[in-house]
Design a protein around this motif. Structure first.
Motif, PDB file in Angstrom:
ATOM      1  N   LEU A  48     -49.644  35.571  -1.731  1.00 29.32           N
ATOM      2  CA  LEU A  48     -48.330  36.153  -1.472  1.00 29.32           C
ATOM      3  C   LEU A  48     -47.534  36.179  -2.761  1.00 29.32           C
ATOM      4  CD1 LEU A  48     -47.396  34.402   1.879  1.00 29.32           C
ATOM      5  CD2 LEU A  48     -48.241  36.709   1.555  1.00 29.32           C
ATOM      6  N   ARG A  49     -47.092  37.353  -3.102  1.00 28.16           N
ATOM      7  CA  ARG A  49     -46.279  37.505  -4.299  1.00 28.16           C
ATOM      8  C   ARG A  49     -44.862  37.881  -3.881  1.00 28.16           C
ATOM      9  NH1 ARG A  49     -51.244  39.495  -6.183  1.00 28.16           N
ATOM     10  NH2 ARG A  49     -51.938  38.352  -8.022  1.00 28.16           N
ATOM     11  N   PRO A  50     -43.877  37.369  -4.603  1.00 25.25           N
ATOM     12  CA  PRO A  50     -42.499  37.728  -4.250  1.00 25.25           C
ATOM     13  C   PRO A  50     -42.243  39.209  -4.469  1.00 25.25           C
ATOM     14  CG  PRO A  50     -42.554  36.477  -6.297  1.00 25.25           C
ATOM     15  CD  PRO A  50     -43.938  36.495  -5.762  1.00 25.25           C
ATOM     16  N   ARG A  51     -41.371  39.732  -3.638  1.00 27.20           N
ATOM     17  CA  ARG A  51     -41.092  41.161  -3.732  1.00 27.20           C
ATOM     18  C   ARG A  51     -40.257  41.425  -4.971  1.00 27.20           C
ATOM     19  NH1 ARG A  51     -36.595  44.284  -2.075  1.00 27.20           N
ATOM     20  NH2 ARG A  51     -35.001  42.868  -1.334  1.00 27.20           N
ATOM     21  N   ARG A  52     -40.450  42.578  -5.558  1.00 27.88           N
ATOM     22  CA  ARG A  52     -39.693  42.944  -6.747  1.00 27.88           C
ATOM     23  C   ARG A  52     -38.369  43.571  -6.316  1.00 27.88           C
ATOM     24  NH1 ARG A  52     -41.831  42.617 -11.549  1.00 27.88           N
ATOM     25  NH2 ARG A  52     -44.047  42.323 -11.766  1.00 27.88           N
ATOM     26  N   TYR A  53     -37.322  43.129  -6.980  1.00 29.34           N
ATOM     27  CA  TYR A  53     -35.993  43.634  -6.668  1.00 29.34           C
ATOM     28  C   TYR A  53     -35.698  44.853  -7.530  1.00 29.34           C
ATOM     29  CZ  TYR A  53     -35.213  39.240  -4.270  1.00 29.34           C
ATOM     30  OH  TYR A  53     -35.302  38.181  -3.418  1.00 29.34           O
ATOM     31  N   THR A  54     -34.877  45.727  -6.968  1.00 37.16           N
ATOM     32  CA  THR A  54     -34.420  46.884  -7.737  1.00 37.16           C
ATOM     33  C   THR A  54     -33.411  46.394  -8.766  1.00 37.16           C
ATOM     34  OG1 THR A  54     -32.612  47.352  -6.225  1.00 37.16           O
ATOM     35  CG2 THR A  54     -34.743  48.391  -5.734  1.00 37.16           C
ATOM     36  N   PRO A  55     -33.111  47.187  -9.776  1.00 40.04           N
ATOM     37  CA  PRO A  55     -32.138  46.744 -10.786  1.00 40.04           C
ATOM     38  C   PRO A  55     -30.770  46.421 -10.205  1.00 40.04           C
ATOM     39  CG  PRO A  55     -33.387  48.584 -11.636  1.00 40.04           C
ATOM     40  CD  PRO A  55     -33.795  48.416 -10.198  1.00 40.04           C
ATOM     41  N   SER A  56     -30.299  47.179  -9.223  1.00 40.30           N
ATOM     42  CA  SER A  56     -28.983  46.875  -8.649  1.00 40.30           C
ATOM     43  C   SER A  56     -29.024  45.578  -7.848  1.00 40.30           C
ATOM     44  CB  SER A  56     -28.502  48.025  -7.766  1.00 40.30           C
ATOM     45  OG  SER A  56     -29.333  48.155  -6.626  1.00 40.30           O
ATOM     46  N   GLU A  57     -30.146  45.282  -7.205  1.00 40.33           N
ATOM     47  CA  GLU A  57     -30.265  44.029  -6.469  1.00 40.33           C
ATOM     48  C   GLU A  57     -30.403  42.837  -7.404  1.00 40.33           C
ATOM     49  OE1 GLU A  57     -32.465  45.271  -2.297  1.00 40.33           O
ATOM     50  OE2 GLU A  57     -33.680  44.820  -4.054  1.00 40.33           O
ATOM     51  N   SER A  58     -31.034  43.023  -8.522  1.00 39.09           N
ATOM     52  CA  SER A  58     -31.258  41.896  -9.425  1.00 39.09           C
ATOM     53  C   SER A  58     -29.976  41.446 -10.131  1.00 39.09           C
ATOM     54  CB  SER A  58     -32.340  42.230 -10.453  1.00 39.09           C
ATOM     55  OG  SER A  58     -31.899  43.265 -11.298  1.00 39.09           O
ATOM     56  N   ILE A  59     -28.997  42.315 -10.255  1.00 41.26           N
ATOM     57  CA  ILE A  59     -27.720  41.896 -10.852  1.00 41.26           C
ATOM     58  C   ILE A  59     -26.638  41.700  -9.783  1.00 41.26           C
ATOM     59  CG2 ILE A  59     -28.174  42.945 -13.094  1.00 41.26           C
ATOM     60  CD1 ILE A  59     -26.368  45.259 -12.269  1.00 41.26           C
ATOM     61  N   TYR A  60     -27.019  41.735  -8.527  1.00 40.74           N
ATOM     62  CA  TYR A  60     -26.138  41.465  -7.387  1.00 40.74           C
ATOM     63  C   TYR A  60     -24.911  42.373  -7.355  1.00 40.74           C
ATOM     64  CZ  TYR A  60     -28.907  37.224  -7.484  1.00 40.74           C
ATOM     65  OH  TYR A  60     -29.939  36.339  -7.523  1.00 40.74           O
ATOM     66  N   LEU A  61     -25.069  43.605  -7.805  1.00 35.89           N
ATOM     67  CA  LEU A  61     -23.938  44.518  -7.881  1.00 35.89           C
ATOM     68  C   LEU A  61     -23.375  44.848  -6.498  1.00 35.89           C
ATOM     69  CD1 LEU A  61     -22.267  46.080  -9.892  1.00 35.89           C
ATOM     70  CD2 LEU A  61     -23.851  47.994  -9.642  1.00 35.89           C
ATOM     71  N   VAL A  62     -24.236  45.079  -5.545  1.00 32.90           N
ATOM     72  CA  VAL A  62     -23.778  45.446  -4.204  1.00 32.90           C
ATOM     73  C   VAL A  62     -23.023  44.276  -3.564  1.00 32.90           C
ATOM     74  CG1 VAL A  62     -24.551  46.133  -1.903  1.00 32.90           C
ATOM     75  CG2 VAL A  62     -25.651  47.093  -3.928  1.00 32.90           C
ATOM     76  N   GLU A  63     -23.540  43.060  -3.694  1.00 33.93           N
ATOM     77  CA  GLU A  63     -22.886  41.906  -3.084  1.00 33.93           C
ATOM     78  C   GLU A  63     -21.559  41.575  -3.754  1.00 33.93           C
ATOM     79  OE1 GLU A  63     -23.968  40.676  -0.269  1.00 33.93           O
ATOM     80  OE2 GLU A  63     -25.570  42.168  -0.414  1.00 33.93           O
ATOM     81  N   VAL A  64     -21.478  41.757  -5.061  1.00 34.08           N
ATOM     82  CA  VAL A  64     -20.217  41.543  -5.765  1.00 34.08           C
ATOM     83  C   VAL A  64     -19.181  42.551  -5.297  1.00 34.08           C
ATOM     84  CG1 VAL A  64     -19.110  41.659  -8.027  1.00 34.08           C
ATOM     85  CG2 VAL A  64     -21.266  40.439  -7.769  1.00 34.08           C
ATOM     86  N   ALA A  65     -19.589  43.794  -5.109  1.00 32.40           N
ATOM     87  CA  ALA A  65     -18.665  44.827  -4.629  1.00 32.40           C
ATOM     88  C   ALA A  65     -18.182  44.508  -3.212  1.00 32.40           C
ATOM     89  CB  ALA A  65     -19.338  46.197  -4.675  1.00 32.40           C
ATOM     90  N   ARG A  66     -19.074  43.992  -2.346  1.00 32.39           N
ATOM     91  CA  ARG A  66     -18.654  43.620  -0.994  1.00 32.39           C
ATOM     92  C   ARG A  66     -17.633  42.483  -1.029  1.00 32.39           C
ATOM     93  NH1 ARG A  66     -24.310  43.386   2.356  1.00 32.39           N
ATOM     94  NH2 ARG A  66     -24.750  45.622   2.269  1.00 32.39           N
ATOM     95  N   GLY A  67     -17.864  41.488  -1.857  1.00 23.69           N
ATOM     96  CA  GLY A  67     -16.923  40.372  -1.974  1.00 23.69           C
ATOM     97  C   GLY A  67     -15.572  40.821  -2.489  1.00 23.69           C
ATOM     98  N   LEU A  68     -15.574  41.699  -3.474  1.00 28.57           N
ATOM     99  CA  LEU A  68     -14.307  42.221  -3.993  1.00 28.57           C
ATOM    100  C   LEU A  68     -13.577  43.061  -2.954  1.00 28.57           C
ATOM    101  CD1 LEU A  68     -15.250  43.155  -7.664  1.00 28.57           C
ATOM    102  CD2 LEU A  68     -13.713  41.354  -6.892  1.00 28.57           C
TER     103      LEU A  68
END
Length: 175
Positions: free
Chosen positions: A4-24
Motif C-alpha cells: 500500500l502506497r500513500p496517495r499522491r496529493y495534487t499541488p493545491s492539496e499539498s499546500i492546503y490552499l482549499v482548507e485555508v480558504a475555508r477557514g478564512l
C-alpha cells in the motif's frame, strides 16, 4: 504481497490552499456579522457572538467543576471525618489532611487541617466522588483564578468552609 502506497496529493492539496480558504471564509463571516451588528446599532445579545467577559461573566454549565468547598454541620464544625480518601485518590496530590480526635463522641475523628493547593489541582473531581460523607464539593461558581501571590492559591479549612454553593441550589440537591 500487497504493497500500500500513500496517495499522491495534487499541488493545491499539498499546500492546503482549499482548507485555508475555508477557514478564512468562516472567520470573515463572523467578523462581518459582528461588524454589521455594530454599524446597524443592532446590539442585541443574540447577534453578537463575542461576550464582553469581565463586565458580563460567562455563566458556567450546571455540571462544571469549579473551586472546592467543604460542607459543615449545623454546629459549624466541618463535615469531613479525615478518612484520607480524597487525599489518597487525588492524582495531582494537591490535598493534605491532618487528622485529630473529635470531642464529639458520635464522630471518631475530624480534620485538624485540610489544605488544597489550587495551582496543583487538575479539577478532575475524584475527591468529590471518593468522599464517603459528601464533605467536599466543587459547586462554587468561582472559576476565575486571579491572585497576586502563589500563597493565595493554598486554601485552608476555614477558607474552604467559607465558600458558598452555586446559584440557588437547595441543601442536598444535585447540581
Amino acid at each position: 504481497m500487497i504493497v500500500l502506497r500513500p496517495r499522491r496529493y495534487t499541488p493545491s492539496e499539498s499546500i492546503y490552499l482549499v482548507e485555508v480558504a475555508r477557514g478564512l471564509a468562516v472567520t470573515m463571516g463572523h467578523f462581518l456579522r459582528n461588524l454589521w451588528s455594530a454599524f446597524s446599532h443592532d446590539l442585541s445579545k443574540e447577534r453578537i457572538l463575542s461576550p464582553e467577559y469581565p463586565e458580563e461573566p460567562i455563566p458556567s454549565p450546571p455540571r462544571s467543576r469549579n473551586m472546592h468547598r467543604l460542607l459543615h454541620r449545623k454546629d459549624g464544625s466541618p463535615q469531613c471525618v479525615a478518612c484520607m480518601m480524597c487525599e489518597t485518590i487525588c492524582p495531582a496530590q494537591c490535598i493534605s489532611i491532618v487528622a485529630e480526635e473529635s470531642p464529639d463522641p458520635a464522630v471518631e475523628k475530624r480534620c485538624k487541617t485540610f489544605v488544597i493547593d489550587e495551582l496543583r489541582c487538575i479539577f478532575c473531581g475524584f475527591c468529590v466522588e471518593a468522599c464517603p460523607k459528601d464533605a467536599i464539593r466543587m459547586e462554587t461558581d468561582i472559576a476565575t483564578l486571579a491572585q497576586e501571590r502563589r500563597e493565595a492559591y493554598v486554601y485552608d479549612r476555614e477558607r474552604l468552609m467559607g465558600f458558598t454553593r452555586r446559584g440557588d441550589l437547595e441543601e442536598g440537591e444535585d447540581p
